[in-house]
Scaffold this active site. Structure first.
Site, PDB file in Angstrom:
ATOM      1  N   HIS A 307       0.841  -1.184   0.000  1.00 21.32           N
ATOM      2  CA  HIS A 307       0.000   0.000   0.000  1.00 21.32           C
ATOM      3  C   HIS A 307       0.876   1.234   0.000  1.00 21.32           C
ATOM      4  CE1 HIS A 307      -3.181   2.806   1.091  1.00 21.32           C
ATOM      5  NE2 HIS A 307      -4.000   1.873   0.669  1.00 21.32           N
ATOM      6  N   ASP A 364      -8.052  -5.147  -0.040  1.00 20.56           N
ATOM      7  CA  ASP A 364      -8.554  -5.973  -1.133  1.00 20.56           C
ATOM      8  C   ASP A 364      -8.198  -7.447  -0.995  1.00 20.56           C
ATOM      9  OD1 ASP A 364      -9.812  -3.920  -2.537  1.00 20.56           O
ATOM     10  OD2 ASP A 364      -7.908  -3.246  -3.372  1.00 20.56           O
TER      11      ASP A 364
HETATM   12  N1  CMC Z   1       4.058  -7.607  -4.910  1.00 26.03           N
HETATM   13  C1  CMC Z   1       5.400  -7.602  -5.083  1.00 26.03           C
HETATM   14  N2  CMC Z   1       6.176  -6.526  -4.890  1.00 26.03           N
HETATM   15  C2  CMC Z   1       5.562  -5.393  -4.512  1.00 26.03           C
HETATM   16  C3  CMC Z   1       4.180  -5.307  -4.312  1.00 26.03           C
HETATM   17  C4  CMC Z   1       3.414  -6.478  -4.526  1.00 26.03           C
HETATM   18  N3  CMC Z   1       2.085  -6.458  -4.351  1.00 26.03           N
HETATM   19  N4  CMC Z   1       3.849  -4.051  -3.954  1.00 26.03           N
HETATM   20  C5  CMC Z   1       4.985  -3.344  -3.924  1.00 26.03           C
HETATM   21  N5  CMC Z   1       6.035  -4.163  -4.260  1.00 26.03           N
HETATM   22  C6  CMC Z   1       7.464  -3.789  -4.294  1.00 26.03           C
HETATM   23  C7  CMC Z   1       7.778  -2.968  -5.535  1.00 26.03           C
HETATM   24  O1  CMC Z   1       8.205  -3.824  -6.601  1.00 26.03           O
HETATM   25  C8  CMC Z   1       8.893  -2.092  -5.030  1.00 26.03           C
HETATM   26  O2  CMC Z   1      10.067  -2.874  -4.933  1.00 26.03           O
HETATM   27  P1  CMC Z   1      11.514  -2.178  -5.191  1.00 26.03           P
HETATM   28  O3  CMC Z   1      11.676  -1.177  -4.092  1.00 26.03           O
HETATM   29  O4  CMC Z   1      12.472  -3.320  -5.140  1.00 26.03           O
HETATM   30  O5  CMC Z   1      11.430  -1.558  -6.563  1.00 26.03           O
HETATM   31  C9  CMC Z   1       8.469  -1.765  -3.590  1.00 26.03           C
HETATM   32  O6  CMC Z   1       7.672  -2.906  -3.175  1.00 26.03           O
HETATM   33  C10 CMC Z   1       7.651  -0.490  -3.441  1.00 26.03           C
HETATM   34  O7  CMC Z   1       6.549  -0.579  -4.333  1.00 26.03           O
HETATM   35  P2  CMC Z   1       5.964   0.643  -5.155  1.00 26.03           P
HETATM   36  O8  CMC Z   1       5.241   0.121  -6.358  1.00 26.03           O
HETATM   37  O9  CMC Z   1       7.040   1.662  -5.375  1.00 26.03           O
HETATM   38  O10 CMC Z   1       4.942   1.252  -4.109  1.00 26.03           O
HETATM   39  P3  CMC Z   1       3.739   2.184  -4.430  1.00 26.03           P
HETATM   40  O11 CMC Z   1       3.422   2.895  -3.183  1.00 26.03           O
HETATM   41  O12 CMC Z   1       3.995   2.987  -5.653  1.00 26.03           O
HETATM   42  O13 CMC Z   1       2.544   1.158  -4.814  1.00 26.03           O
HETATM   43  C11 CMC Z   1       0.717  -0.310  -4.647  1.00 26.03           C
HETATM   44  C12 CMC Z   1       1.547   0.756  -3.938  1.00 26.03           C
HETATM   45  C13 CMC Z   1      -0.568  -0.564  -3.840  1.00 26.03           C
HETATM   46  C14 CMC Z   1       0.277   0.189  -6.032  1.00 26.03           C
HETATM   47  C15 CMC Z   1       1.556  -1.605  -4.775  1.00 26.03           C
HETATM   48  O14 CMC Z   1       1.907  -2.076  -3.502  1.00 26.03           O
HETATM   49  C16 CMC Z   1       0.851  -2.682  -5.571  1.00 26.03           C
HETATM   50  O15 CMC Z   1       0.940  -2.700  -6.806  1.00 26.03           O
HETATM   51  N6  CMC Z   1       0.116  -3.627  -4.886  1.00 26.03           N
HETATM   52  C17 CMC Z   1      -0.669  -4.616  -5.584  1.00 26.03           C
HETATM   53  C18 CMC Z   1      -1.987  -3.998  -6.049  1.00 26.03           C
HETATM   54  C19 CMC Z   1      -2.950  -3.797  -4.900  1.00 26.03           C
HETATM   55  O16 CMC Z   1      -3.171  -4.666  -4.070  1.00 26.03           O
HETATM   56  N7  CMC Z   1      -3.607  -2.614  -4.895  1.00 26.03           N
HETATM   57  C20 CMC Z   1      -4.622  -2.270  -3.909  1.00 26.03           C
HETATM   58  C21 CMC Z   1      -4.200  -1.169  -3.003  1.00 26.03           C
HETATM   59  S1  CMC Z   1      -5.304  -1.034  -1.560  1.00 26.03           S
HETATM   60  C22 CMC Z   1      -6.841  -0.588  -2.177  1.00 26.03           C
HETATM   61  C23 CMC Z   1      -6.877   0.815  -2.606  1.00 26.03           C
HETATM   62  O17 CMC Z   1      -7.102   1.697  -1.752  1.00 26.03           O
HETATM   63  O18 CMC Z   1      -6.738   1.085  -3.801  1.00 26.03           O
END
Ligand code: CMC
Length: 428
Positions: A307, A364
């Site tokens: 998140h 989720d």
């Molecule tokens: N699986 C594997 N690796 C992950 C995941 C995941 N679900 N989420 C983040 N990471 C890794 C990402 O690859 C990155 O690694 P590194 O630092 O080595 O490059 C690190 O963790 C930070 O991730 P980020 O993408 O920079 O973080 P963000 O804040 O931009 O993204 C997120 C947050 C929710 C989009 C992401 O965690 C994600 O894609 N999760 C899966 C989709 C999901 O469940 N979304 C629902 C969010 S909650 C409901 C809502 O309110 O929308």
């Protein structure tokens, strides 16, 4: 308390005010920085940018705290109802009995939708994704209520739009589903409460009597409460930014529905179930899928994990994990993917990749398992999220308009070609 910050750029120092929130969060106000220095701040994805001050929802991602108007999400999920929470978010206080009664009546009065909506609905192919249909039906309200376009409406008129959209969204959602499965639509029944009416609209069919199961209704009500607001997330920021151009409430909410649709946001609940199903079909080897999620050459991510704001347990996921157990037990549903989900969570919470990046289950991760047990089809899951998030979008839109926020218009740093002369086509 910190009152100001200094920023030093090439020997010039700029004094910037520091804003403090009611929970002592601090922000450097850079609103005048460009005027003073010609320099902007750059923050793709707004990872560290506050777009507004807001009195609606407090979220502390480090400690896993979520409160609506000061009330903890745990207490609201246990003791309140979705309609009461909607009133709280939109009008700022829990309603007394009279206020709640009036609010409920206003909503019940507007549950019917114009018959011409059916023409729009049946124009969509039956395999259209419900989120696209929902977004279109919501924006079509601007055509049925053109007076809603006036940006200078009175409070009473805005309240009318608010009641209309809360009342009609369940009708739209259920009709979208009925169109998809080729069944005749049901008309709202005002003898039911908000959630029971939605269940009736969705699941009643002409062939047999429909009885709302109270376990299902209560579980759905709780899910909607948990989704009702989440401060400045992608869809809410969209609603605020669209509304900041003085676009109508209906147009702004329609844009919010589109923003919610993506799999990184609300669409994750559908993606989680599809992922868990794939794992089950693949033999249930959770470690194999964990390895895929960690592999930087593999685009697969563990859906329902991680998140932007929570670097600890999402408090909504904690409530939902327990609710999933309770609901499945109460309904006598034995869903093998609940065990797969728990297995994945157990492995992830011990895995250094997830631990170091503070990736925990989000809202989720378990919500889809409950929706599935309640009989909601998978591609309607994100629609359920939209139904829940509606009061939050309305509250944020209203707050933004009432506080007279300026139009949202970020800046950029241009990295394209410098100025160059036009080249005639024969010379390219
Ligand atoms: N699986 C594997 N690796 C992950 C995941 C995941 N679900 N989420 C983040 N990471 C890794 C990402 O690859 C990155 O690694 P590194 O630092 O080595 O490059 C690190 O963790 C930070 O991730 P980020 O993408 O920079 O973080 P963000 O804040 O931009 O993204 C997120 C947050 C929710 C989009 C992401 O965690 C994600 O894609 N999760 C899966 C989709 C999901 O469940 N979304 C629902 C969010 S909650 C409901 C809502 O309110 O929308």
């Amino acid at each position: 308390m910190v009152k100001s910050a200094q920023l030093s750029i090439n020997g010039n120092t700029f004094e910037l005010p520091v804003v403090e929130g009611s929970e002592h969060e601090l922000a450097i106000d850079i609103g005048k920085l460009r005027g003073q220095s010609g320099i902007i701040t750059l923050d793709p994805g707004y990872k560290n940018t506050g777009a507004t001050t807001s009195a609606i929802t407090f979220l502390n991602g480090e400690e896993g705290i979520l409160r609506y108007r000061g009330y903890s999400i745990e207490e609201l999920a246990e003791k309140s109802t979705f309609i009461e929470v909607a009133y709280l978010l939109i009008y700022g206080e829990l309603p007394n009995a009279e206020e709640l009664g009036k609010f409920q009546n206003a909503i019940k009065y507007h549950t019917l939708v114009h018959e011409d909506i059916k023409t729009i609905l049946t124009g969509f192919p039956s395999n259209a994704h419900p989120m696209g249909v929902l977004s279109s039906l919501v924006t079509s309200l601007t055509a049925f209520y053109p007076e809603s376009l006036d940006p200078n409406r009175s409070k009473k008129e805005v309240d009318l739009s608010i009641a209309r959209i809360i009342a009609k969204l369940p009708t739209f959602a259920a009709w979208t589903y009925k169109n998809q499965v080729g069944q005749p639509v049901n008309y709202p029944k005002n003898k039911y409460d908000y959630v029971s009416n939605f269940l009736y609209l969705m699941f009643a069919n002409r062939a047999e009597e429909y009885e709302v199961n109270p376990v299902v209704a209560r579980a759905l009500d709780k899910l909607l409460i948990l989704h009702a607001d989440h401060e400045q997330n992608c869809s809410t920021s969209t609603v605020r930014i669209v509304g900041s151009s003085h676009a109508s409430l209906f147009a702004s909410v329609s844009a919010g529905i589109s923003a919610l649709w993506g799999p990184l946001h609300g669409g994750a609940n559908q993606a989680v179930i599809e992922m868990l199903e794939n794992i089950r079909k693949d033999g249930g080897d959770t470690q194999k899928w964990m390895d895929k999620a960690k592999d930087k050459d593999d685009p697969f991510r563990l859906m329902g994990f991680g998140h932007r704001v929570y670097k600890n347990f999402d408090p909504r996921a904690k409530i939902l994990k327990k609710a999933a157990d309770d609901v499945l037990q109460a309904l006598g549903v034995d869903d093998p993917i609940l065990d797969i989900a728990k297995g994945l969570e157990e492995v992830a919470l011990k895995d250094s990749y997830f631990v170091e990046r503070k990736l925990y289950p989000n809202v989720d991760f378990y919500s889809g398992i409950i929706y599935r047990a309640l009989g909601i089809p998978v591609d309607m899951f994100t629609v359920m999220f939209a139904l829940g998030r509606l009061p939050g979008w309305i509250a944020q839109w209203k707050e933004m308009r009432e506080s007279g926020e300026p139009i949202g218009r970020p800046r950029q740093i241009y990295v394209g070609h410098p100025a160059r002369a036009y080249v005639n086509i024969e010379k390219r």
